[in-house]
Design an enzyme around this catalytic site. Structure first.
Site, short mmCIF file in Angstrom:
data_model
loop_
_atom_site.label_atom_id
_atom_site.label_comp_id
_atom_site.label_asym_id
_atom_site.label_seq_id
_atom_site.Cartn_x
_atom_site.Cartn_y
_atom_site.Cartn_z
CG MET A 86 -4.47 110.38 -61.07
SD MET A 86 -4.63 108.79 -60.20
CE MET A 86 -3.66 107.76 -61.29
CG LEU A 111 0.89 114.15 -52.15
CD1 LEU A 111 -0.24 113.82 -51.20
CD2 LEU A 111 0.84 115.61 -52.56
CG ASN A 130 -5.01 107.38 -51.91
OD1 ASN A 130 -5.67 108.12 -52.66
ND2 ASN A 130 -4.34 106.34 -52.37
CG HIS A 135 -5.19 101.58 -54.12
ND1 HIS A 135 -4.40 102.21 -55.06
CD2 HIS A 135 -5.06 100.24 -54.34
CE1 HIS A 135 -3.81 101.29 -55.82
NE2 HIS A 135 -4.19 100.09 -55.39
CB SER A 155 -7.80 99.71 -49.44
OG SER A 155 -7.78 98.35 -49.83
CG ASP A 186 -1.19 102.82 -53.50
OD1 ASP A 186 -1.84 103.84 -53.23
OD2 ASP A 186 -0.89 102.49 -54.65
CG HIS A 208 -15.84 104.22 -59.25
ND1 HIS A 208 -15.28 104.22 -60.51
CD2 HIS A 208 -15.22 105.24 -58.59
CE1 HIS A 208 -14.37 105.17 -60.61
NE2 HIS A 208 -14.31 105.80 -59.45
C1 GRF Z 1 -11.00 105.64 -57.73
O1 GRF Z 1 -11.22 104.37 -58.24
C2 GRF Z 1 -9.94 105.63 -56.67
O2 GRF Z 1 -9.87 104.43 -55.98
C3 GRF Z 1 -8.68 105.82 -57.47
O3 GRF Z 1 -9.03 106.70 -58.50
C4 GRF Z 1 -10.43 106.59 -58.78
C5 GRF Z 1 -11.00 107.97 -58.68
O4 GRF Z 1 -12.33 108.02 -59.12
N1 GRF Z 1 -7.62 106.33 -56.62
P1 GRF Z 1 -13.17 109.38 -58.95
O5 GRF Z 1 -12.37 110.50 -59.59
O6 GRF Z 1 -13.39 109.60 -57.50
O7 GRF Z 1 -14.46 109.13 -59.70
#
Ligand code: GRF
Length: 195
Positions: free
Chosen positions: A96, A99, A113, A115, A142, A151, A177
């Site tokens: 989070m 960069l 990355n 998303h 994505s 993004d 997820h």
């Molecule tokens: C995921 O949904 C990803 O798309 C977003 O943050 C979440 C990270 O989940 N960038 P985790 O820490 O991999 O469980």
């Protein structure tokens, strides 16, 4: 012993739970997968992903952004770890932090990355909530190359999920997820095979 593929050295950057890190670790456990996850870096010391790394025997480091005077100094501390560990590809997985241009350019074409939306829709930190509130009937995830603009880099792969009438942010994110955990290992493999 199965196929012998070259195992490229991959680092994963996290800030939290690390379920995508886990998916990458699990995929890389297969002999015919072209990567090993050899380094995990978190900017948060309480990230559960650090426990996942430990359980998998992968070296991990906390680089706390609060210990640095600027974004670029923090990024260069991360970069030093990547270089020391001879990293070839970087995966951001729930990392989070934005960069710096300098860091992004060093890893251009070699940093991914994930998303939780069908980019270019719903960029930013509230993608699941924003998709839900917008009334669209499907969303997804994505995997994209990281560029300076958030993004917005080239999309490597996407997966769709339906949005159901009684979805909450939680139920929708859970469905996304599940797709992420398939999509991320597959996308990393696609990127590696380009090089
Ligand atoms: C995921 O949904 C990803 O798309 C977003 O943050 C979440 C990270 O989940 N960038 P985790 O820490 O991999 O469980």
């Amino acid at each position: 012993m199965g196929n012998s593929v070259k195992k490229h050295r991959v680092a994963v950057l996290i800030s939290g739970n690390g379920s995508n890190l886990q998916a990458l670790i699990d995929a890389a456990g297969k002999t015919d997968y072209p990567a090993n996850i050899v380094l995990v870096i978190s900017n948060k010391e309480d990230a559960f992903g650090l426990t996942r790394a430990k359980n998998a025997g992968i070296p991990s480091y906390v680089v706390n952004h609060k210990d640095y005077n600027s974004r670029e100094e923090f990024d260069m501390a991360v970069n030093a770890l990547l270089l020391q560990n001879q990293i070839e590809f970087v995966c951001l997985a729930g990392f989070m932090r934005i960069l710096s241009a300098r860091f992004v350019n060093i890893w251009k074409g070699r940093m991914l990355n994930i998303h939780p939306s069908l980019l270019p829709d719903f960029k930013g930190a509230h993608a699941v909530r924003d998709a839900l509130n917008s009334g669209v009937k499907e969303s997804g995830c994505s995997v994209h190359l990281v560029t300076e603009e958030m993004d917005a880099g080239e999309i490597i792969a996407q997966a769709k999920v339906p949005i159901l009438p009684d979805d909450t942010q939680e139920t929708l994110h859970k469905r996304i997820h599940q797709q992420e955990h398939i999509l991320y290992p597959r996308s990393l493999e696609l990127l590696i095979n380009r090089h």
